[in-house]
Motif scaffolding. Structure first.
Motif, short mmCIF file in Angstrom:
data_model
loop_
_atom_site.label_atom_id
_atom_site.label_comp_id
_atom_site.label_asym_id
_atom_site.label_seq_id
_atom_site.Cartn_x
_atom_site.Cartn_y
_atom_site.Cartn_z
N ALA A 104 -8.77 6.53 -3.32
CA ALA A 104 -8.10 5.31 -3.02
C ALA A 104 -8.67 4.11 -4.14
O ALA A 104 -9.65 4.27 -4.43
N PRO A 160 -9.46 12.89 -0.76
CA PRO A 160 -8.73 11.69 -1.25
C PRO A 160 -9.47 10.84 -2.07
O PRO A 160 -10.68 10.51 -2.06
N ALA A 186 -6.68 -1.42 0.40
CA ALA A 186 -6.05 -0.45 -0.36
C ALA A 186 -4.69 -0.21 -0.76
O ALA A 186 -3.61 -0.51 -0.10
N SER A 189 0.87 -1.12 0.01
CA SER A 189 0.03 -0.02 0.07
C SER A 189 0.78 1.34 0.03
O SER A 189 1.90 1.34 0.70
N ARG A 190 0.53 2.31 -0.79
CA ARG A 190 1.10 3.44 -0.84
C ARG A 190 0.21 4.79 -0.66
O ARG A 190 -0.69 4.51 -1.45
N THR A 191 0.55 5.76 -0.19
CA THR A 191 -0.20 6.95 -0.39
C THR A 191 0.76 8.24 -0.74
O THR A 191 1.90 8.39 -0.13
N GLU A 192 0.12 8.94 -1.60
CA GLU A 192 0.99 10.12 -2.31
C GLU A 192 -0.07 11.10 -2.43
O GLU A 192 -1.05 10.92 -3.35
N TYR A 249 -3.52 1.87 -3.50
CA TYR A 249 -3.03 3.29 -3.74
C TYR A 249 -3.82 4.29 -3.25
O TYR A 249 -5.16 4.01 -3.37
N SER A 250 -3.46 5.27 -2.58
CA SER A 250 -4.65 6.30 -2.33
C SER A 250 -3.67 7.83 -2.29
O SER A 250 -2.55 7.81 -2.24
N THR A 251 -4.55 8.78 -2.24
CA THR A 251 -4.02 10.16 -2.12
C THR A 251 -4.30 10.53 -0.66
O THR A 251 -3.82 11.90 -0.56
N GLY A 252 -4.75 10.00 0.04
CA GLY A 252 -5.13 10.12 1.39
C GLY A 252 -5.96 9.22 2.10
O GLY A 252 -6.06 8.23 1.36
N ALA A 253 -6.39 9.53 3.32
CA ALA A 253 -7.01 8.33 4.03
C ALA A 253 -8.48 8.48 3.34
O ALA A 253 -9.10 9.54 3.37
#
Ligand SMILES: [Cu+2]
Length: 595
Positions: free
Chosen positions: A429, A427, A436, A356-359, A438-442
């Motif tokens: 996801a 965000p 999840a 999982s990664r968040t950017e 890949y996401s851009t936020g929670a």
């Protein structure tokens, strides 16, 4: 009821009928009157009920019901005719009903074995073997139970069993025409694609890789799983040197979905020899298809890919030269200015990849998510927090894709979907099977209840590029006993045969070739033809109503009938197989050859 459900229902009913007759027979042999009558009545009902499922399957397509109509139905009728009257009379000495009830059970078991071990296509030899088995088992039962058939009955039974056995065996073992051995196609033109502009070296070797805080044993390209992402711009010439450090069973590179010249296709035994430890092989081809693809080993591929020998191949469009670029349908996330994320999903030693990664992404940024399924089974992807469009499937742009929201997509083994959207202020996801990745936020979203996109009805229709089909093939997918190899195996079969005994499909260059793919098994088979993209014509009798779909990987579900076509424009000998790689290894692989 779907045809897949009908196949399951029919199998369950057949098992219940067989169990009922055998149980009733055993109970009556033991003089247990009530259970005997109860079980036999149950068996009689289920046997009669099976007429409904067999009729429904025959209406869905002869492929689904051939052996049921020609073998199971007559055996069931015999069972009912022999055992039914005994049951209705409910004799005082229940033991006198044992042989008829057991005969009915053997008949149902015989029919069941024909379906489970042989399947499609039906043959007289198999039918006769089933009859021989039923008559023999009944005769033995008769003796064991000490009943006294008349001499005429005994002699007739023996004669029928022997005749059926001999004729059936003869018909079954008579070899069919041996398929031509696929030949090596040395494509002299492959070296003439121009000067390389993108050079890569991939070294395959055993490795220990860290995933989710665990060290797992893997087979890796350049020590990493997935292997390096290979990128090019359309028009580039790719030159990829494959080296094998220590993978004992050999490696190759197959460019999944990339319609390369045959000699570059990376299928050991067909287009090249496997690259053994210490050896190397240089692949060279022009990157003439834009889009999301992947590469993987095709040597012992069910093990090699699972262990990690795969990576992403990405070919971007040429940069626009001055002025506004011509926008194509769905290409609203131009990669030059937006965020471009590849999501190759894989299961390595039981651990789901990618981690999982968040950017964070600035609002208003165009985003393209390139979803790639490198596993052998289907994955479910759900993008939460934004409307999106499916811009491309299997590397080909869709025509007129409309915005979707709260909709999941199912990607078959080997398949790719490009999702595009403009990043909102809130965000977003991407969930794969509820996780999840890949996401851009929670984002907390419950995506499991979302409907699934049917790509056959998505986007804008366009006329097919051909109005003719020059040659047609039907592939009926099933399971069956394969006795032709050194050891018997329960194979995944095509038209009743398993690799290497499936006759090749021979086409001529320039022909439009139609395929009907029928799945009468209880397994999902993700179909994959090398060297060509197929245009989907219809599924289960319903034509495509959305964008033209050019696929290299598509899930043929139990009970499905897909009609697809392709233009034979890439000469050579090509693998045509199920991309559930253990299925391919267990026989579900054939060859397409140009004459
Ligand atoms: Cu399969």
């Amino acid at each position: 009821m779907s045809v897949g459900s009908l196949l399951v229902a029919d199998l369950v009913i057949a098992v219940l009928a067989a169990a009922g007759w055998l149980g009733g027979g055993a109970a009556s042999a033991a003089r247990r009157r009530r259970p005997a009558l109860g079980l036999a009545a149950f068996a009689l009902l289920t046997t009669v009920a099976r007429a409904v499922t067999i009729t429904a399957l025959a209406r869905a397509g002869w492929w689904f019901a051939a052996e049921k109509v020609l073998i199971a139905a007559p055996l069931s009728v015999a069972a009912v005719v022999v055992a039914g009257p005994r049951l209705l009379r409910a004799p005082a000495d229940i033991r006198s009903a044992a042989v008829p009830l057991l005969f009915a059970g053997y008949a149902e078991v015989g029919a069941l074995l024909v379906t489970v071990l042989h399947g499609y296509p039906v043959s007289a030899g198999v039918g006769l073997l089933a009859v021989a088995g039923v008559v023999t088992a009944t005769g033995v039962t008769w003796r064991v139970l000490g009943a006294r058939p008349s001499g005429t009955v005994s002699r007739t039974a023996v004669a029928v069993a022997v005749a059926a056995l001999v004729t059936g065996t003869g018909l079954v073992v008579t070899p069919a025409a041996a398929p031509a051995v696929p030949h090596r196609h040395d494509d002299a033109a492959a070296g003439a694609v121009g000067e390389p502009t993108r050079r890569f070296t991939l070294t395959a070797g055993t490795a220990t890789v860290g995933v989710s805080g665990r060290n797992v044993a893997a087979w890796a390209f350049n020590g990493q799983v997935p292997g390096p992402e290979l990128t090019a711009t359309v028009g580039d010439v790719l030159e990829v040197t494959l080296r094998n450090r220590d993978i004992g069973r050999g490696v190759t590179l197959h460019w999944h979905g990339y319609d390369v010249p045959n000699s570059q296709d990376g299928v050991p035994g067909m287009t090249q020899d496997a690259v053994l430890p210490g050896q190397e092989f240089v692949y060279r081809f022009r990157a003439d298809q834009v889009g999301t693809y992947w590469y993987h080993t095709h040597a012992v591929s069910d093990v090699g890919v699972r262990m990690g020998l795969y990576g992403v191949l990405l070919v971007r469009p040429a940069p626009a030269t001055g002025g506004a670029s011509a926008s194509t349908d769905g290409a609203d996330a131009t990669t030059a200015t937006g965020v471009d994320v590849t999501v190759p999903v894989h299961t390595l030693a039981g651990v789901p990849l990618p981690e999982s990664r968040t950017e964070p992404v600035a609002a208003g940024t165009p985003v393209r998510l390139r979803l790639i399924n490198t596993d052998s089974t289907t994955h479910r992807y759900a993008l939460a927090g934004t409307p999106f469009r499916v811009a491309a499937i299997d590397g080909y742009d869709l025509r007129g894709p409309t915005p979707l929201a709260d909709t999941a997509v199912l990607i078959p083994a080997g398949g790719r979907y490009d999702l595009v959207f403009t990043a909102p202020a809130t965000p977003v996801a991407l969930f794969v099977d509820g996780r999840a990745v890949y996401s851009t936020g929670a984002v907390s979203a419950e995506t499991r209840a979302w409907p699934v996109l049917d790509p056959l009805t998505y986007g804008a229709a366009a006329p097919a590029p051909w109005s003719r089909v020059d040659r047609e093939f039907t592939l009926v997918l099933d399971r069956g006993l394969d006795l032709r190899g050194l050891l018997p195996r329960y194979a995944h079969t095509v038209n009743g045969a398993a690799d290497p005994d499936i006759p090749p499909q021979v086409v001529r260059q320039g022909e439009v070739v139609g395929f009907t793919i029928v799945n009468r098994s209880l397994f999902v088979h993700p179909w994959h033809l090398h060297g060509h993209h197929v245009l989907v014509l219809s599924r289960n009798g319903r034509p495509v109503t959305g964008s033209p779909l050019w696929l290299d990987s598509f899930d043929v579900l139990p009970g499905d009938v897909w009609k697809v076509a392709f233009l034979a424009d890439n000469p050579g000998t090509w693998a045509n197989h199920c991309h559930n790689l253990p299925h391919a290894d267990a026989g579900m692989m054939l060859h397409l050859m140009y004459s």
